[in-house]
Write an enzyme that holds these catalytic residues in place. Structure first.
Site: not given
Ligand code: GLU
Length: 484
Positions: A250-252
């Site tokens: 994911g983005k994180r």
């Protein structure tokens, strides 16, 4: 039959590395069989539409060199005889199919309110049963008109078994089937419906997409069957996993947009190489692949079934490899936007000399200012670099001064200032001073660059030039005398 594959992004945000892999694999499959690669914009989810997202898709694919044969060319032009290639512009096609399904008893208008559906859910829960729309089919559905949600009436409830070109033999029980919405209340189709109609109408032979669609595949198979359409080859590619743990990237976890990687000086060749190998290998030890080699070697049956871990370090490593492989003039051209401000007014010839000796240390083109700044501008002296240096800190100040003076003299006496002659002189300095290279060369290197890394000393001196080098060493000498 001509192979036709497609990349079907939804313009709902930035294009991340996982999306791009979903473009690369179908691209490779199309190209290796001299087939067509189609770009289709799945823009029916108006609520999630992001302005500019489509432009970014086109731009990213072009940057990567993944040219498509049919699809949008820019915001107002399309190319290809199976268009339109934007789903919102195909609305009538879906509505015609939908009406045909209504006429054949394969679809019904959904009459229920949100509250009614909620009540059904609670009832199912109370009976410890999974909630399925097909258990609540209305006996006398209202006549369907655009503006009402339309549901597929799954005609046969049965177990489905199918072959996935990546996942192998798969099957799912009856519980995987349900009556799903095909046309929403806004008159636009759902993804579940639109992609099936489009793939059919566009003659798509292979659906290659993320594994999040495996669970819905039985529903799609029942729709194909109801419509009497032979399903294309299905290939579901496993998720890209976060560097740590078993979750989807994911983005994180640093899943940046491709644009960000591009701005950071990642080469498209490296990005392609990296993405191809996220979940695929050709069974050999080969690590560097050009796009042509990938077209030649890629095969869906060597895509792994389990998730592939995203490893940014590997991307950086590959990028370094690719920086070293590029033709020098090409590399120089690509470096243009990345030079630091110090280099702005420098001549091309000098910048090429600098790049020629620093490029093999670059991991990304963004490292260029850091790796080259001192060639263009004298950096401030930083005597700590001497006082904390493992070798130099053991040497008396007077001896350092003496060594530097001898070095300057010796370098000044060079007849013709070039790499070979400088190296000969440096070797003589070693003999004459009886010092280790780690002492004398580091002293000169630091006093010349005040940078933590630099290329081979003779090359660095050669590029900086006689006058500038001597001048820099003298400035440093003064500073050592006064301040060390
Ligand atoms: N629009 C879908 C997505 O972006 C495409 C899935 C597919 O390739 O069928 O996930």
């Amino acid at each position: 039959m001509k192979v036709r594959t497609r990349f079907a992004p939804s313009p709902t945000g930035y294009i991340h590395v996982g999306n791009v892999r979903s473009a690369l694999y179908p691209y490779l499959v199309a190209r290796q069989s001299k087939g067509d690669f189609i770009l289709r914009i799945e823009d029916t989810d108006q609520a999630r539409f992001v302005d500019g997202a489509e432009d970014m898709v086109l731009d990213t694919l072009r940057w990567l060199g993944l040219e498509w044969d049919e699809g949008p060319i820019n915001l107002s032009t399309e190319e290809g005889k199976y268009g339109p290639y934007h789903q919102t512009q195909r609305k009538n096609i879906y509505l015609e199919w939908a009406q045909k399904m209504v006429d054949e008893g394969l679809a019904y208008a959904d009459p229920y309110t949100v509250e009614q559906v909620q009540a059904f859910r609670e009832e199912a829960k109370a009976n410890k049963k999974a909630f399925l729309y097909r258990n609540y089919r209305p006996e006398n559905p209202p006549e369907w008109k655009v503006g009402m949600p339309l549901r597929f009436k799954t005609p046969v409830i049965k177990r489905y078994s199918w072959n996935d070109a990546v996942m192998g033999e798969l099957s799912a029980g009856e519980e995987a089937l349900d009556d799903f919405v095909i046309i929403k209340a806004d008159g636009l189709p759902t993804y579940n419906f639109a992609h099936i109609i489009d793939d059919y109408e566009m003659g798509i032979t292979h659906i290659i997409r993320g594994s999040e669609y495996v669970a819905s595949t039985p529903k799609y198979l029942s729709l194909y069957e109801a419509l009497n359409i032979e399903p294309p080859i299905l290939a579901h590619v496993p998720h890209i996993l976060a560097p740590s743990g078993n979750k989807k990237l994911g983005k994180r976890d640093g899943a940046k947009s491709v644009t960000e990687y591009r701005e950071e000086g990642i080469l498209p060749e490296a990005m392609i190489n990296f993405l191809a190998q996220l979940g695929w290998n050709d069974g050999t030890e080969q690590e560097i692949f050009t796009l042509e080699e990938l077209i030649d070697k890629f095969s869906l049956d060597r895509v792994q079934k389990s998730g592939a871990r995203f490893d940014e370090q590997r991307l950086l490593w590959l990028n370094g490899q690719w920086i070293r492989r590029l033709d020098f003039e090409d590399l120089y051209a690509r470096c243009q936007p990345f030079w630091g401000s110090e280099a702005k007014d420098s001549e091309e010839g000098y910048k090429k000399q600098v790049l020629g000796i620093v490029y093999d240390r670059l991991k990304t083109l963004k490292d260029l200012p850091e790796a080259s700044g001192y060639f263009f501008k004298i950096k401030d002296t930083n005597l700590e670099m001497i006082s904390t240096n493992k070798q130099l800190k053991k040497i008396e100040k007077n001896r350092l001064i003496e060594l530097l003076e001898i070095s300057i003299k010796k370098l000044e006496s060079i007849d013709s200032w070039n790499e070979e002659n400088i190296q000969l002189t440096l070797n003589q300095l070693l003999e004459e001073t009886k010092e280790k290279p780690a002492v004398i060369f580091q002293l000169i290197r630091i006093c010349l660059t005040w940078a933590s890394f630099s290329p081979a000393l003779n090359q660095t001196l050669a590029v900086i030039g006689r006058e500038n080098s001597i001048n820099r060493l003298n400035i440093s000498l003064e500073d050592i005398k006064n301040n060390l």
